[in-house]
Scaffold this motif. Structure first.
Motif, short mmCIF file in Angstrom:
data_model
loop_
_atom_site.label_atom_id
_atom_site.label_comp_id
_atom_site.label_asym_id
_atom_site.label_seq_id
_atom_site.Cartn_x
_atom_site.Cartn_y
_atom_site.Cartn_z
N TRP A 245 -69.39 -17.43 -1.24
CA TRP A 245 -69.46 -15.97 -1.08
C TRP A 245 -70.76 -15.57 -0.38
CZ3 TRP A 245 -72.51 -12.09 -3.63
CH2 TRP A 245 -72.09 -10.78 -3.37
N TYR B 30 -72.39 -17.46 1.70
CA TYR B 30 -72.25 -17.89 3.09
C TYR B 30 -71.56 -16.82 3.94
CZ TYR B 30 -73.62 -22.75 2.19
OH TYR B 30 -74.32 -23.89 1.88
N SER B 31 -70.65 -16.05 3.33
CA SER B 31 -69.93 -15.04 4.11
C SER B 31 -70.86 -13.93 4.62
CB SER B 31 -68.80 -14.43 3.27
OG SER B 31 -69.32 -13.64 2.20
N ASN C 168 -69.67 -11.03 9.88
CA ASN C 168 -68.52 -11.93 9.73
C ASN C 168 -67.27 -11.17 9.31
OD1 ASN C 168 -69.97 -14.46 10.24
ND2 ASN C 168 -71.03 -14.01 8.32
N TYR C 169 -67.45 -10.20 8.40
CA TYR C 169 -66.30 -9.38 8.00
C TYR C 169 -65.88 -8.47 9.14
CZ TYR C 169 -67.08 -10.94 3.20
OH TYR C 169 -67.20 -11.71 2.07
N ILE D 40 -58.91 -20.59 8.87
CA ILE D 40 -60.06 -20.85 7.99
C ILE D 40 -60.44 -22.33 8.06
CG2 ILE D 40 -60.83 -20.86 5.59
CD1 ILE D 40 -59.05 -18.41 5.14
N PRO E 286 -69.98 -19.45 7.89
CA PRO E 286 -70.04 -18.05 7.46
C PRO E 286 -68.75 -17.27 7.77
CG PRO E 286 -72.10 -18.68 8.46
CD PRO E 286 -71.16 -19.81 8.71
N PHE E 287 -68.22 -17.46 8.96
CA PHE E 287 -66.99 -16.74 9.31
C PHE E 287 -65.81 -17.27 8.50
CE2 PHE E 287 -63.40 -16.00 12.39
CZ PHE E 287 -63.28 -14.65 12.09
N ALA F 94 -66.00 -18.52 5.52
CA ALA F 94 -66.17 -18.00 4.16
C ALA F 94 -65.72 -16.55 4.07
CB ALA F 94 -67.64 -18.13 3.75
N ALA F 95 -66.02 -15.75 5.10
CA ALA F 95 -65.59 -14.34 5.10
C ALA F 95 -64.08 -14.24 5.10
CB ALA F 95 -66.19 -13.62 6.31
N SER G 54 -62.02 -16.48 4.00
CA SER G 54 -61.54 -16.96 2.70
C SER G 54 -61.62 -15.87 1.65
CB SER G 54 -62.37 -18.18 2.26
OG SER G 54 -62.29 -19.22 3.19
N PHE G 55 -62.73 -15.13 1.66
CA PHE G 55 -62.88 -14.10 0.62
C PHE G 55 -62.05 -12.86 0.91
CE2 PHE G 55 -66.14 -16.61 -1.26
CZ PHE G 55 -66.16 -16.17 -2.58
#
Length: 300
Positions: free
Chosen positions: A34, A36-37, A55-56, A258, A269-270, A272-273, A275-276
């Motif tokens: 999280w 990392y995102s 990233n988001y 992903i 980072p991307f 992880a974003a 994924s979340f």
């Protein structure tokens, strides 16, 4: 059963090992991903947690939104097919004789005893051009072709194998095959508690079987339907192996994107974003189910 308030040491001793295991091997790694995102790559092996939301924001790119939307549609189609197929199966198990119920439930759970990778490769053997499905369709085509002149119809041409693999059809077929038990079991649990006298009363009062199914059985089985939808839709949305092995270039889902970010692109980072974003969707679905259950309890 003794309350934990009266034996705190006993309950703490029993609960601490699994709680510690979840904390160390689940919550902490999840928290790292999280963080990392909200980071950026500073080198091939280092990530700086800068608190950025870029990233988001990048996930809102039309390319990734399109893949996410396609994943949602594929997961929704999988869920709908699982409901249509699973509801009659669950009903059949509920109304089956008692001696057959354990065996029918065992047949539903039997796929869990085989690794998903092996089952997916088995589907490849069934769906490929020289697979069992095309062989069966070809045999049926030739059989009907032999009967055509007898009924005055022209002789059909040679059978051309169908492309059943490496497309969206194969992905949805594979996802339904994998997730159907997750729909049948909650439906069975809900329908098994159904008061069968309500069905008999509905039929005695003149309602047909279809009307009884829609107006009596389905509303009473709503908790099982909601549970089945959630535990089918969410894993199907995040499915990776099935679209990777059965799908083609145009059949990739968000989980495959992903995977590429973590492995090939080395953009953790991307990845992880993304994924979340799926995890946030899972939390929303669970919260929606809890809200519906609370409303149902309030009405009762």
């Amino acid at each position: 059963m003794e309350s934990w308030r009266n034996a705190k040491a006993l309950f703490a001793g029993v609960g601490f090992p699994p709680a510690a295991w979840l904390l160390v091997f689940f919550v902490v790694p999840l928290g790292v991903v999280w963080l990392y995102s909200f980071g950026t790559n500073t080198s091939l092996t280092e990530i700086e947690i800068s608190g950025t939301f870029s990233n988001y924001a990048r996930a809102l790119d039309p390319l990734y939104l399109g893949i996410l939307w396609k994943s949602v549609l594929v997961a929704a189609a999988t869920t709908v097919i699982c409901i249509v197929v699973g509801f009659p199966v669950a009903l059949a198990i509920v109304f089956a004789p008692d001696r057959w119920k354990p065996w029918m439930l065992l047949a539903i759970m039997l796929p869990f005893w085989t690794n998903l990778l092996i089952r997916t490769y088995a589907l490849i053997a069934v769906l490929r051009r020289e697979g069992y499905a095309n062989q069966a369709i070809g045999w049926l085509h030739d059989s009907l072709g032999a009967l055509a002149p007898l009924v005055g119809l022209p002789q059909p041409g040679a059978y051309e194998p169908m492309e059943l693999l490496y497309n969206n059809f194969a992905v949805i077929f594979g996802l339904v095959y994998v997730h159907l038990p997750f729909m049948v079991l909650p439906l069975y649990a809900a329908l098994d508690k159904l008061d069968k006298s309500l069905i008999e009363a509905s039929l005695d009062l003149g309602a047909g079987h279809l009307r009884t199914l829609l107006l009596i059985v389905a509303p009473l089985a709503a908790p099982g339907i909601v549970s089945g939808v959630i535990i089918t839709f969410v894993p199907a949305l995040g499915a990776y192996l099935t679209p990777d092995l059965l799908g083609g270039p145009d059949s990739q889902m968000i989980a495959n994107v992903i995977e590429r970010q973590f492995k090939r692109a080395n953009d953790w980072p991307f990845g992880a974003a993304l994924s979340f974003i799926l995890m946030y969707a899972t939390f929303i679905a669970i919260a929606f189910q809890a809200m519906k259950n609370r409303q149902a309890e309030a009405r009762q």
